[in-house]
Write an enzyme that holds these catalytic residues in place. Structure first.
Site, PDB file in Angstrom:
ATOM      1  N   ALA A 238      35.227  43.288  40.882  1.00 36.87           N
ATOM      2  CA  ALA A 238      36.471  43.834  40.939  1.00 36.87           C
ATOM      3  C   ALA A 238      36.954  43.498  42.422  1.00 36.87           C
ATOM      4  CB  ALA A 238      36.219  44.694  41.742  1.00 36.87           C
TER       5      ALA A 238
ATOM      6  N   GLY B 178      32.239  43.220  38.313  1.00 36.30           N
ATOM      7  CA  GLY B 178      33.755  43.042  36.943  1.00 36.30           C
ATOM      8  C   GLY B 178      33.578  41.827  36.338  1.00 36.30           C
TER       9      GLY B 178
ATOM     10  N   GLU C 213      31.008  42.519  33.556  1.00 33.17           N
ATOM     11  CA  GLU C 213      31.850  43.019  32.588  1.00 33.17           C
ATOM     12  C   GLU C 213      32.693  42.273  31.377  1.00 33.17           C
ATOM     13  OE1 GLU C 213      32.596  45.707  35.819  1.00 33.17           O
ATOM     14  OE2 GLU C 213      31.029  48.089  34.603  1.00 33.17           O
TER      15      GLU C 213
ATOM     16  N   GLU D 263      26.882  46.213  42.214  1.00 27.29           N
ATOM     17  CA  GLU D 263      28.267  47.416  42.570  1.00 27.29           C
ATOM     18  C   GLU D 263      27.033  48.091  43.334  1.00 27.29           C
ATOM     19  OE1 GLU D 263      27.928  45.748  39.335  1.00 27.29           O
ATOM     20  OE2 GLU D 263      30.054  46.656  38.318  1.00 27.29           O
TER      21      GLU D 263
HETATM   22  N1  CO8 Z   1      36.153  40.912  45.602  1.00 30.58           N
HETATM   23  C1  CO8 Z   1      36.630  41.065  46.689  1.00 30.58           C
HETATM   24  N2  CO8 Z   1      36.877  39.399  47.487  1.00 30.58           N
HETATM   25  C2  CO8 Z   1      35.076  38.263  47.285  1.00 30.58           C
HETATM   26  C3  CO8 Z   1      35.032  39.378  46.641  1.00 30.58           C
HETATM   27  C4  CO8 Z   1      35.049  40.385  45.678  1.00 30.58           C
HETATM   28  N3  CO8 Z   1      34.330  41.145  44.466  1.00 30.58           N
HETATM   29  N4  CO8 Z   1      33.569  37.803  46.281  1.00 30.58           N
HETATM   30  C5  CO8 Z   1      33.530  37.014  47.189  1.00 30.58           C
HETATM   31  N5  CO8 Z   1      35.092  36.974  47.660  1.00 30.58           N
HETATM   32  C6  CO8 Z   1      35.456  36.468  48.587  1.00 30.58           C
HETATM   33  C7  CO8 Z   1      34.351  36.399  50.034  1.00 30.58           C
HETATM   34  O1  CO8 Z   1      34.807  37.848  50.381  1.00 30.58           O
HETATM   35  C8  CO8 Z   1      34.933  35.002  50.565  1.00 30.58           C
HETATM   36  O2  CO8 Z   1      36.305  34.673  51.163  1.00 30.58           O
HETATM   37  P1  CO8 Z   1      36.184  34.389  52.529  1.00 30.58           P
HETATM   38  O3  CO8 Z   1      36.053  33.081  52.318  1.00 30.58           O
HETATM   39  O4  CO8 Z   1      37.819  35.336  52.564  1.00 30.58           O
HETATM   40  O5  CO8 Z   1      35.614  35.073  53.350  1.00 30.58           O
HETATM   41  C9  CO8 Z   1      34.948  34.110  48.911  1.00 30.58           C
HETATM   42  O6  CO8 Z   1      34.969  35.526  47.908  1.00 30.58           O
HETATM   43  C10 CO8 Z   1      33.317  32.979  49.285  1.00 30.58           C
HETATM   44  O7  CO8 Z   1      32.762  34.213  48.699  1.00 30.58           O
HETATM   45  P2  CO8 Z   1      30.895  34.197  50.237  1.00 30.58           P
HETATM   46  O8  CO8 Z   1      32.259  33.158  51.626  1.00 30.58           O
HETATM   47  O9  CO8 Z   1      30.675  35.174  49.760  1.00 30.58           O
HETATM   48  O10 CO8 Z   1      30.261  33.243  48.944  1.00 30.58           O
HETATM   49  P3  CO8 Z   1      29.365  33.124  48.281  1.00 30.58           P
HETATM   50  O11 CO8 Z   1      28.900  31.506  47.733  1.00 30.58           O
HETATM   51  O12 CO8 Z   1      28.117  33.141  50.034  1.00 30.58           O
HETATM   52  O13 CO8 Z   1      28.295  34.101  47.790  1.00 30.58           O
HETATM   53  C11 CO8 Z   1      28.421  35.867  45.838  1.00 30.58           C
HETATM   54  C12 CO8 Z   1      29.211  34.396  46.487  1.00 30.58           C
HETATM   55  C13 CO8 Z   1      27.399  36.113  45.485  1.00 30.58           C
HETATM   56  C14 CO8 Z   1      29.530  35.879  44.632  1.00 30.58           C
HETATM   57  C15 CO8 Z   1      29.012  37.491  46.936  1.00 30.58           C
HETATM   58  O14 CO8 Z   1      30.605  36.583  46.937  1.00 30.58           O
HETATM   59  C16 CO8 Z   1      28.856  38.293  46.766  1.00 30.58           C
HETATM   60  O15 CO8 Z   1      28.205  39.353  46.457  1.00 30.58           O
HETATM   61  N6  CO8 Z   1      30.740  38.448  45.890  1.00 30.58           N
HETATM   62  C17 CO8 Z   1      30.404  40.158  45.577  1.00 30.58           C
HETATM   63  C18 CO8 Z   1      29.813  40.553  44.251  1.00 30.58           C
HETATM   64  C19 CO8 Z   1      30.101  42.077  44.350  1.00 30.58           C
HETATM   65  O16 CO8 Z   1      29.470  43.008  44.750  1.00 30.58           O
HETATM   66  N7  CO8 Z   1      30.578  42.752  42.874  1.00 30.58           N
HETATM   67  C20 CO8 Z   1      31.221  43.744  42.519  1.00 30.58           C
HETATM   68  C21 CO8 Z   1      32.293  43.956  43.156  1.00 30.58           C
HETATM   69  S1  CO8 Z   1      32.327  46.216  42.415  1.00 30.58           S
HETATM   70  C22 CO8 Z   1      32.922  45.501  40.877  1.00 30.58           C
HETATM   71  O17 CO8 Z   1      32.635  44.621  39.858  1.00 30.58           O
HETATM   72  C23 CO8 Z   1      33.257  46.923  40.199  1.00 30.58           C
HETATM   73  C24 CO8 Z   1      33.657  46.831  39.097  1.00 30.58           C
HETATM   74  C25 CO8 Z   1      34.540  48.253  37.969  1.00 30.58           C
HETATM   75  C26 CO8 Z   1      36.039  47.981  37.232  1.00 30.58           C
HETATM   76  C27 CO8 Z   1      35.911  46.140  37.269  1.00 30.58           C
HETATM   77  C28 CO8 Z   1      37.384  46.924  37.281  1.00 30.58           C
HETATM   78  C29 CO8 Z   1      38.034  45.466  37.157  1.00 30.58           C
END
Ligand code: CO8
Length: 256
Positions: A64, A107, A110, A130
């Site tokens: 998400a 997500g 999922e 999450e």
């Molecule tokens: N949301 C928004 N932006 C994101 C997300 C995200 N989930 N993941 C990555 N980004 C963005 C980062 O903020 C970054 O943006 P910026 O360059 O502007 O700072 C860009 O993408 C690149 O990300 P990273 O610099 O973090 O890239 P890395 O290669 O270092 O890391 C990862 C990659 C491991 C994927 C890391 O980005 C990460 O951990 N992301 C978050 C993963 C996460 O926590 N996901 C769970 C989210 S909660 C959820 O999904 C709940 C679902 C419930 C229902 C779903 C409804 C749709």
């Protein structure tokens, strides 16, 4: 830039590409709405028999959109009515193949689990992180994961938030097959092409009976299976398939 790209790379196959590379394909509301709309549309498109869903070579989807959710309250989340978008995918009567490279997290994992077949690259990572951001999965990441990999592997993933690699995911039953990263989409499209040549009524019945049967008792599920099996003998494709076999020729299935 379109966040969801629809292509028709080969006959009877639709390809949906998540396209928010700047946010690792985070599933914000516009992208979720586009996914729901496309799935609803493709479900009714008689030209399409199989749908392939993919991201890019680095990421399938990172979950998400945390930027959009960080300051949301429960009512904001309720008003999103996310279940409507997930239902459009879960209820799709046609086979859905997820072609996963890189991260499928939250997500994103999922979403992959809404597919019927998952082809993963060797470098793919599946996880439900999450818990690390103070929440829990809310779109099937607990129920579908536990039903797929079992209680013990599911708890480890859910409570630590740590992802697992493609090979472990395959061993756990979360992935249909693992191929070299560069071959993921081609393999998914090849599978889609092969399924697209199968009789569509049998394909649809298999999908409906397998998914519907998972929520039923074994007796009820077997009944469902038996009835669908019998029903297929009313199809022209059953006659065509069996006579083509006996005549030693290729069948021509028309979905009738
Ligand atoms: N949301 C928004 N932006 C994101 C997300 C995200 N989930 N993941 C990555 N980004 C963005 C980062 O903020 C970054 O943006 P910026 O360059 O502007 O700072 C860009 O993408 C690149 O990300 P990273 O610099 O973090 O890239 P890395 O290669 O270092 O890391 C990862 C990659 C491991 C994927 C890391 O980005 C990460 O951990 N992301 C978050 C993963 C996460 O926590 N996901 C769970 C989210 S909660 C959820 O999904 C709940 C679902 C419930 C229902 C779903 C409804 C749709």
């Amino acid at each position: 830039m379109q966040e969801l790209i629809l292509e028709f790379p080969q006959p009877a196959v639709a390809l949906l590409k998540l396209n928010r590379p700047e946010a690792h394909n985070a599933l914000g509301q516009p992208l979720r709405a586009a996914l729901a709309a496309r799935f609803a549309e493709l479900a009714c498109n008689d030209e399409v028999r199989v749908i392939v869903l993919t991201g890019n070579e680095k990421v399938f989807a990172a979950g998400a959109d945390l930027r959009a959710m960080a300051d949301a309250g429960p009512v904001d989340i309720m008003l999103l009515n996310n279940q409507r978008m997930w239902q459009a995918i879960a209820g799709c009567p046609k086979p859905v193949i997820a072609a996963v490279n890189g991260y499928a997290l939250g997500g994103g994992c999922e979403l992959a689990m809404h597919a019927d077949i998952i082809v993963a690259g060797e470098g793919a990572m599946f996880g439900q992180p999450e818990i690390k951001v103070g929440i829990m999965p809310g779109a099937g990441g607990i129920q579908r994961l536990a039903r797929t990999v079992g209680k013990f592997k599911a708890f480890r993933m859910l409570l630590t938030g740590e992802p697992i690699g493609a090979r472990d995911a395959e061993a756990a039953g979360l992935v249909s097959e693992v191929v070299p990263d560069a071959e993921v989409l081609d393999r998914a499209l090849a599978l889609a092409g092969s399924i697209a040549t199968m009789p569509p009524l049998a394909v649809a019945q298999i999908k409906e009976v397998l998914l519907g049967g998972q929520d039923a008792s074994l007796d009820t599920a077997l009944l469902l299976e038996r009835k669908a099996f019998q029903l297929l003998f009313a199809s022209a494709d059953q006659k065509e398939g069996m006579h083509a076999f006996l005549d030693k020729r290729q069948p021509n299935f028309r979905g009738r």
